[in-house]
Design a protein around this motif. Sequence first.
Motif, PDB file in Angstrom:
ATOM      1  N   LEU A  12      33.483 -17.663  12.520  1.00 21.25           N
ATOM      2  CA  LEU A  12      33.772 -18.105  11.166  1.00 21.25           C
ATOM      3  C   LEU A  12      34.368 -19.509  11.153  1.00 21.25           C
ATOM      4  N   LEU A  13      33.816 -20.370  10.310  1.00 23.75           N
ATOM      5  CA  LEU A  13      34.382 -21.695  10.075  1.00 23.75           C
ATOM      6  C   LEU A  13      35.237 -21.618   8.815  1.00 23.75           C
ATOM      7  N   LEU A  14      36.519 -21.932   8.951  1.00 22.38           N
ATOM      8  CA  LEU A  14      37.440 -21.886   7.814  1.00 22.38           C
ATOM      9  C   LEU A  14      37.883 -23.303   7.467  1.00 22.38           C
ATOM     10  N   LEU A  15      37.550 -23.740   6.273  1.00 23.97           N
ATOM     11  CA  LEU A  15      37.930 -25.063   5.789  1.00 23.97           C
ATOM     12  C   LEU A  15      39.110 -24.931   4.839  1.00 23.97           C
ATOM     13  N   ALA A  31      43.217 -11.138  11.848  1.00 26.92           N
ATOM     14  CA  ALA A  31      43.542  -9.718  11.986  1.00 26.92           C
ATOM     15  C   ALA A  31      42.310  -8.820  11.906  1.00 26.92           C
ATOM     16  N   SER A  32      41.175  -9.364  11.505  1.00 24.83           N
ATOM     17  CA  SER A  32      39.962  -8.566  11.305  1.00 24.83           C
ATOM     18  C   SER A  32      39.191  -8.365  12.598  1.00 24.83           C
ATOM     19  N   SER A  33      38.836  -7.125  12.872  1.00 26.40           N
ATOM     20  CA  SER A  33      38.048  -6.820  14.068  1.00 26.40           C
ATOM     21  C   SER A  33      36.602  -7.290  13.918  1.00 26.40           C
ATOM     22  N   ALA A  34      36.195  -7.593  12.680  1.00 28.66           N
ATOM     23  CA  ALA A  34      34.832  -8.049  12.424  1.00 28.66           C
ATOM     24  C   ALA A  34      34.678  -9.547  12.678  1.00 28.66           C
ATOM     25  N   VAL A  35      35.786 -10.237  12.872  1.00 25.24           N
ATOM     26  CA  VAL A  35      35.752 -11.673  13.138  1.00 25.24           C
ATOM     27  C   VAL A  35      36.124 -11.914  14.594  1.00 25.24           C
ATOM     28  N   GLY A  36      35.216 -12.513  15.335  1.00 24.41           N
ATOM     29  CA  GLY A  36      35.469 -12.739  16.752  1.00 24.41           C
ATOM     30  C   GLY A  36      36.128 -14.067  17.048  1.00 24.41           C
ATOM     31  N   LYS A  37      35.836 -15.073  16.221  1.00 23.38           N
ATOM     32  CA  LYS A  37      36.373 -16.409  16.443  1.00 23.38           C
ATOM     33  C   LYS A  37      36.523 -17.114  15.099  1.00 23.38           C
ATOM     34  N   VAL A  38      37.648 -17.808  14.933  1.00 30.96           N
ATOM     35  CA  VAL A  38      37.883 -18.606  13.727  1.00 30.96           C
ATOM     36  C   VAL A  38      37.989 -20.070  14.137  1.00 30.96           C
ATOM     37  N   ILE A  39      37.080 -20.880  13.620  1.00 31.59           N
ATOM     38  CA  ILE A  39      37.114 -22.315  13.840  1.00 31.59           C
ATOM     39  C   ILE A  39      37.787 -22.932  12.616  1.00 31.59           C
ATOM     40  N   LEU A  72      31.163 -26.825  18.012  1.00 28.29           N
ATOM     41  CA  LEU A  72      31.956 -25.886  17.220  1.00 28.29           C
ATOM     42  C   LEU A  72      31.377 -25.671  15.823  1.00 28.29           C
ATOM     43  N   TRP A  73      30.447 -26.532  15.387  1.00 25.56           N
ATOM     44  CA  TRP A  73      29.811 -26.318  14.086  1.00 25.56           C
ATOM     45  C   TRP A  73      28.815 -25.162  14.135  1.00 25.56           C
ATOM     46  N   HIS A  74      28.519 -24.667  15.326  1.00 27.00           N
ATOM     47  CA  HIS A  74      27.610 -23.517  15.456  1.00 27.00           C
ATOM     48  C   HIS A  74      28.377 -22.249  15.061  1.00 27.00           C
ATOM     49  N   VAL A  75      28.287 -21.871  13.810  1.00 32.00           N
ATOM     50  CA  VAL A  75      29.003 -20.702  13.307  1.00 32.00           C
ATOM     51  C   VAL A  75      28.048 -19.813  12.522  1.00 32.00           C
ATOM     52  N   ASP A  76      28.507 -18.586  12.259  1.00 28.83           N
ATOM     53  CA  ASP A  76      27.704 -17.654  11.470  1.00 28.83           C
ATOM     54  C   ASP A  76      27.964 -17.808   9.978  1.00 28.83           C
ATOM     55  N   ALA A 110      27.439 -27.147   9.033  1.00 31.51           N
ATOM     56  CA  ALA A 110      27.363 -25.743   9.443  1.00 31.51           C
ATOM     57  C   ALA A 110      25.972 -25.173   9.188  1.00 31.51           C
ATOM     58  N   ARG A 111      25.386 -25.521   8.052  1.00 34.99           N
ATOM     59  CA  ARG A 111      24.046 -25.016   7.709  1.00 34.99           C
ATOM     60  C   ARG A 111      23.023 -25.517   8.728  1.00 34.99           C
ATOM     61  N   THR A 112      23.115 -26.785   9.088  1.00 33.98           N
ATOM     62  CA  THR A 112      22.202 -27.366  10.070  1.00 33.98           C
ATOM     63  C   THR A 112      22.317 -26.673  11.418  1.00 33.98           C
ATOM     64  N   HIS A 113      23.537 -26.210  11.734  1.00 33.75           N
ATOM     65  CA  HIS A 113      23.769 -25.556  13.022  1.00 33.75           C
ATOM     66  C   HIS A 113      23.640 -24.033  12.955  1.00 33.75           C
ATOM     67  N   GLY A 114      23.096 -23.520  11.860  1.00 31.97           N
ATOM     68  CA  GLY A 114      22.750 -22.101  11.840  1.00 31.97           C
ATOM     69  C   GLY A 114      23.519 -21.188  10.913  1.00 31.97           C
ATOM     70  N   ALA A 115      24.541 -21.680  10.216  1.00 31.27           N
ATOM     71  CA  ALA A 115      25.300 -20.821   9.307  1.00 31.27           C
ATOM     72  C   ALA A 115      24.410 -20.355   8.157  1.00 31.27           C
TER      73      ALA A 115
END
Length: 225
Positions: A12-15, A31-39, A72-76, A110-115
Motif C-alpha cells: 500500500l502506498l499512503l500519501l 495493524a491490518s493483517s491484509a496489508v503486508g507493506k506500507v510505503i 517503491l512506486w510498485h504498489v497494489d 503508482a498507476r504506471t507501476h501497476g497500482a
Amino acid sequence: MSGPSSHPGIKLLLLGATGLVGSHVLELALASSAVGKVIAPTRKPLPLYLANRSKLVNMLIDFDAPDRDDPLWHVDAVICALGTTIKQAGSHEAFRQVDYEYPLTLARLARTHGATVFALTSATGADPSSRFFYNRVKGDLEEALVREQFTSLTLVRPGVIGGARTEVRPAETALKLALTLFAPILPRRWQLNPAAEIAKHLLEATLSAPQGVKIVTAGEMTGKR
C-alpha cells in the motif's frame, strides 16, 4: 476481477501519512493483517514509536521532484490523504499544488507501476464547476483520477473533519464545537466526520476494491454505525 483483499499482504502506498486522516490510516494499515507493506513518502521522518514499524517503508521525498524510477512506486493500491488549506499554503496556486498536482503526479506514478486501486480523501461539494475555489480543485482532482482508469476508485467526501490537529485552526475549531453541540438535531450529512472513521472507510475501500467509481458521502461517516 478479484481485488487486493483476495491477496493477503498487499503493498500500500499512503500519501499524507503525517496528516490528521493519514495518521489514522497509517495506524490501521500497520495493524491490518491484509496489508503486508506500507510505503509512506513524507518530507520528514515519521515517528519511531509506531507499532509494527517493520511493515513500514518511510521514504523521504521532494514532492516537487519525485524519483520516478524508484521501485517503491510498485504498489497494489494507493490511499491519498494529502491536503492543506489555502491559509496554510499561502496562495491559491500553492494550495492547488498540494491538493491537486502532488496527488495526481503520485497517482500516475503508482498507476504506471501497476497500482489498480485508489482511495481519495476528497471533500463534500467537490465539483470542477463550483464557484468556490476549494471545491473546484477537489472536483478537478476527482475528474483527473477518473481519467487514470483505476480498476477501483473510491472518492471519500467528508464534511468537517473531527479530531485533534497539530496546528491551530480557530475557525474550524469553532465550527467543530457548534456541530458537536447541535449534533442531536442535525442531519447526518451535516455532522462531524471523525478522522478515524474516514480512515476506516479509506482502508476498507482499498481492501475490498469495489469495481468502478464509488463515492462515500459525509452522511456515511458520522461514526454512528
